[in-house]
Design a protein around this motif. Sequence first.
Motif: not given
Length: 376
Positions: A148-163
């Motif tokens: 249930s936390n994987i989707s949020g982790a994917m989004t978080g990795l994308g934001i982390l990669g952006t910064f």
Amino acid sequence: MKNKWYVLLIIVYILTFGFILDINGVFGEEVVLTANLIINVSFLAIIGVLFLFSIFSFIRLNSLTGAMVRAADEMERQFEPDRKNLWPDYRKKTDPFSSSVLNRRFAKYQKHVSIHTDKKGNVNHACPVEEYINEDLINQVGRTWFNSNISGAMTGLGILGTFLGLSLGLSSFSGNDIFTISENVAPLLDGMKVAFHTSVYGIFFSLIFSFVYRSLMADAYEKLDRFLDAFHEYAQPGIRTREDALGSMMLYQANMAASLRKIQELLQGNAQTQIEGVEKIVRQFMTCMSETMGEEFGKLGRSMERSSEVQSGCGESLRQMTERMQRMLESCNTIYDVLDHALERQKRLEETLSDTCEQIGNELYTLSRMRDRYEE
């Protein structure tokens, strides 16, 4: 095919990984290790590890729910010929499922039922199988706490990669005039590539995983409901409730009352018949003896009359016995009325409990809906 949606994750991941390698020139003549390539490969490797853990849990979940469906089909097949409850067969059955997890849970359920079973084999307490095979088991095997936390982790990795990409691009950007600034545009663009690439596939993977995960869990819950419905219909052990005991007692009292009525009628009929028969015999005998033997047999006639009086006294005793039995019958009817009143109170209590359970079910459904909205 709904339980095979996790294959879509593998296909999308391989295609995305190949696309990232291609746009970074890995499939060209010369491979140059750039910050863009290193960061993207690192992020994709992390995502790949998370996907492996999830896919492993999905495979275990499919194995578990598949065993439930096969068990439900087997119950239906066994029930059809004789249409008899299957609990006597499943009472001590060791391996009803093709899953060790379900077999262990079902063994605990069998032990629970045996504790509340009397020597005659009657189950005197409600033992729902949902206490052992339920949604909590589905969530545990499917690792809901992780997936249930994987989707949020994917989004978080994308934001982390952006910064991270923007930081790399800006760190190499310097200069005070147009000539030096133009020389630093390339590192800045490389950093922006990292930012955009990680954001795109991070959000893309988040959407794909959320769709796959929800589809697999919905399929698992449907299979669980199918098994529970089959078990309740074909193999749920019957429960001897207090209402059944009261019904049996009332049936026994009704049978006793009917027997007492028959005895009363029989005694009344026999007493009357005996009195009339003796009186008739005495009269005939007295007439005959008077005609033939005269005075001597007159005395005998009087003795026979006294015997008739004694027989009448016996008849009176029988009548008194009949009256006592009538009073006993009235007592039985009173007990029957009391039991009937107790049964009505039991039914009203059952209706009250049913309404309470329905209210609790509605509140649980409302809480479940609030939880789903919160997760969304």
